[in-house]
Motif scaffolding. Structure first.
Motif, PDB file in Angstrom:
ATOM      1  N   MET A   1      15.562  75.478 -91.796  1.00 42.63           N
ATOM      2  CA  MET A   1      16.134  75.612 -93.117  1.00 42.63           C
ATOM      3  C   MET A   1      16.659  77.034 -93.368  1.00 42.63           C
ATOM      4  O   MET A   1      17.734  77.201 -93.919  1.00 42.63           O
ATOM      5  CB  MET A   1      15.067  75.239 -94.142  1.00 42.63           C
ATOM      6  CG  MET A   1      15.601  75.163 -95.529  1.00 42.63           C
ATOM      7  SD  MET A   1      16.725  73.783 -95.644  1.00 42.63           S
ATOM      8  CE  MET A   1      16.506  73.280 -97.254  1.00 42.63           C
ATOM      9  N   ALA A   2      15.895  78.033 -92.952  1.00 45.69           N
ATOM     10  CA  ALA A   2      16.303  79.426 -93.137  1.00 45.69           C
ATOM     11  C   ALA A   2      17.533  79.741 -92.309  1.00 45.69           C
ATOM     12  O   ALA A   2      18.410  80.500 -92.735  1.00 45.69           O
ATOM     13  CB  ALA A   2      15.160  80.355 -92.771  1.00 45.69           C
ATOM     14  N   PHE A   3      17.598  79.138 -91.117  1.00 41.14           N
ATOM     15  CA  PHE A   3      18.755  79.369 -90.250  1.00 41.14           C
ATOM     16  C   PHE A   3      20.036  78.806 -90.880  1.00 41.14           C
ATOM     17  O   PHE A   3      21.097  79.424 -90.821  1.00 41.14           O
ATOM     18  CB  PHE A   3      18.518  78.755 -88.864  1.00 41.14           C
ATOM     19  CG  PHE A   3      19.663  78.983 -87.927  1.00 41.14           C
ATOM     20  CD1 PHE A   3      19.897  80.241 -87.395  1.00 41.14           C
ATOM     21  CD2 PHE A   3      20.515  77.939 -87.591  1.00 41.14           C
ATOM     22  CE1 PHE A   3      20.959  80.457 -86.537  1.00 41.14           C
ATOM     23  CE2 PHE A   3      21.586  78.143 -86.740  1.00 41.14           C
ATOM     24  CZ  PHE A   3      21.801  79.404 -86.203  1.00 41.14           C
ATOM     25  N   GLU A   4      19.934  77.638 -91.505  1.00 42.03           N
ATOM     26  CA  GLU A   4      21.098  77.026 -92.163  1.00 42.03           C
ATOM     27  C   GLU A   4      21.572  77.890 -93.326  1.00 42.03           C
ATOM     28  O   GLU A   4      22.764  78.078 -93.534  1.00 42.03           O
ATOM     29  CB  GLU A   4      20.754  75.614 -92.671  1.00 42.03           C
ATOM     30  CG  GLU A   4      20.565  74.591 -91.578  1.00 42.03           C
ATOM     31  CD  GLU A   4      21.841  74.357 -90.784  1.00 42.03           C
ATOM     32  OE1 GLU A   4      22.950  74.370 -91.389  1.00 42.03           O
ATOM     33  OE2 GLU A   4      21.743  74.182 -89.565  1.00 42.03           O
ATOM     34  N   LYS A   5      20.613  78.440 -94.080  1.00 47.46           N
ATOM     35  CA  LYS A   5      20.939  79.308 -95.211  1.00 47.46           C
ATOM     36  C   LYS A   5      21.637  80.569 -94.707  1.00 47.46           C
ATOM     37  O   LYS A   5      22.628  81.028 -95.283  1.00 47.46           O
ATOM     38  CB  LYS A   5      19.640  79.654 -95.947  1.00 47.46           C
ATOM     39  CG  LYS A   5      19.850  80.202 -97.300  1.00 47.46           C
ATOM     40  CD  LYS A   5      20.086  79.059 -98.242  1.00 47.46           C
ATOM     41  CE  LYS A   5      19.382  79.353 -99.531  1.00 47.46           C
ATOM     42  NZ  LYS A   5      20.119  78.707-100.601  1.00 47.46           N
ATOM     43  N   PHE A   6      21.103  81.127 -93.609  1.00 49.87           N
ATOM     44  CA  PHE A   6      21.686  82.319 -93.009  1.00 49.87           C
ATOM     45  C   PHE A   6      23.106  82.027 -92.510  1.00 49.87           C
ATOM     46  O   PHE A   6      24.027  82.832 -92.704  1.00 49.87           O
ATOM     47  CB  PHE A   6      20.803  82.817 -91.855  1.00 49.87           C
ATOM     48  CG  PHE A   6      21.355  83.996 -91.139  1.00 49.87           C
ATOM     49  CD1 PHE A   6      21.354  85.248 -91.729  1.00 49.87           C
ATOM     50  CD2 PHE A   6      21.910  83.860 -89.873  1.00 49.87           C
ATOM     51  CE1 PHE A   6      21.882  86.343 -91.075  1.00 49.87           C
ATOM     52  CE2 PHE A   6      22.445  84.946 -89.216  1.00 49.87           C
ATOM     53  CZ  PHE A   6      22.420  86.197 -89.803  1.00 49.87           C
ATOM     54  N   LYS A   7      23.309  80.879 -91.897  1.00 52.18           N
ATOM     55  CA  LYS A   7      24.610  80.477 -91.383  1.00 52.18           C
ATOM     56  C   LYS A   7      25.625  80.348 -92.531  1.00 52.18           C
ATOM     57  O   LYS A   7      26.768  80.793 -92.415  1.00 52.18           O
ATOM     58  CB  LYS A   7      24.477  79.157 -90.623  1.00 52.18           C
ATOM     59  CG  LYS A   7      25.734  78.692 -89.947  1.00 52.18           C
ATOM     60  CD  LYS A   7      25.468  77.411 -89.179  1.00 52.18           C
ATOM     61  CE  LYS A   7      26.741  76.831 -88.630  1.00 52.18           C
ATOM     62  NZ  LYS A   7      26.526  75.562 -87.939  1.00 52.18           N
TER      63      LYS A   7
END
Length: 119
Positions: A1-7
């Protein structure tokens, strides 16, 4: 989830950077256009006024030369005096030519380097 937000943040940042670069490019194009148009309109005015002044000067020179010719009873000397007067004016302008650089640079640098970002 954090990776998607960062992306998503990275993609948004990239879009914002491209929009910023595009708006700066447009601003500089407009700024250059403004400076060029100020120069073109100024040069056009100078050419038109200069041409009219030259015509006026030519007619006045003939009038003075003919009047001097009447006074001196010799057309040659009347035109010679007017011609020598212009030679004297040209020599004075030639020797003072370096005095024109400073005022011209100041005037045109005001057009080019004005800070009117608020407009």
């Amino acid at each position: 989830m954090a990776f998607e937000k960062f992306k998503e943040n990275v993609l948004d940042t990239e879009v914002n950077i491209h929009a910023y670069i595009k708006s700066n490019e447009d601003y500089f194009k407009l700024k250059i256009f403004k400076v060029l148009m100020l120069g073109v309109t100024y040069i056009t005015k100078v050419i038109v006024i200069g041409a009219l002044a030259c015509i006026m000067l030519l007619i006045l020179s003939f009038a003075v030369a003919f009047r001097l010719a009447q006074i001196l009873d010799d057309t040659f000397y009347g035109f010679l005096i007017v011609g020598l007067f212009y030679l004297l004016v040209i020599m004075v302008v030639y020797f003072l030519r370096d005095k024109f650089n400073g005022p011209l640079l100041r005037r045109f640098s005001n057009y080019y380097f004005t800070k009117d970002d608020a407009k």
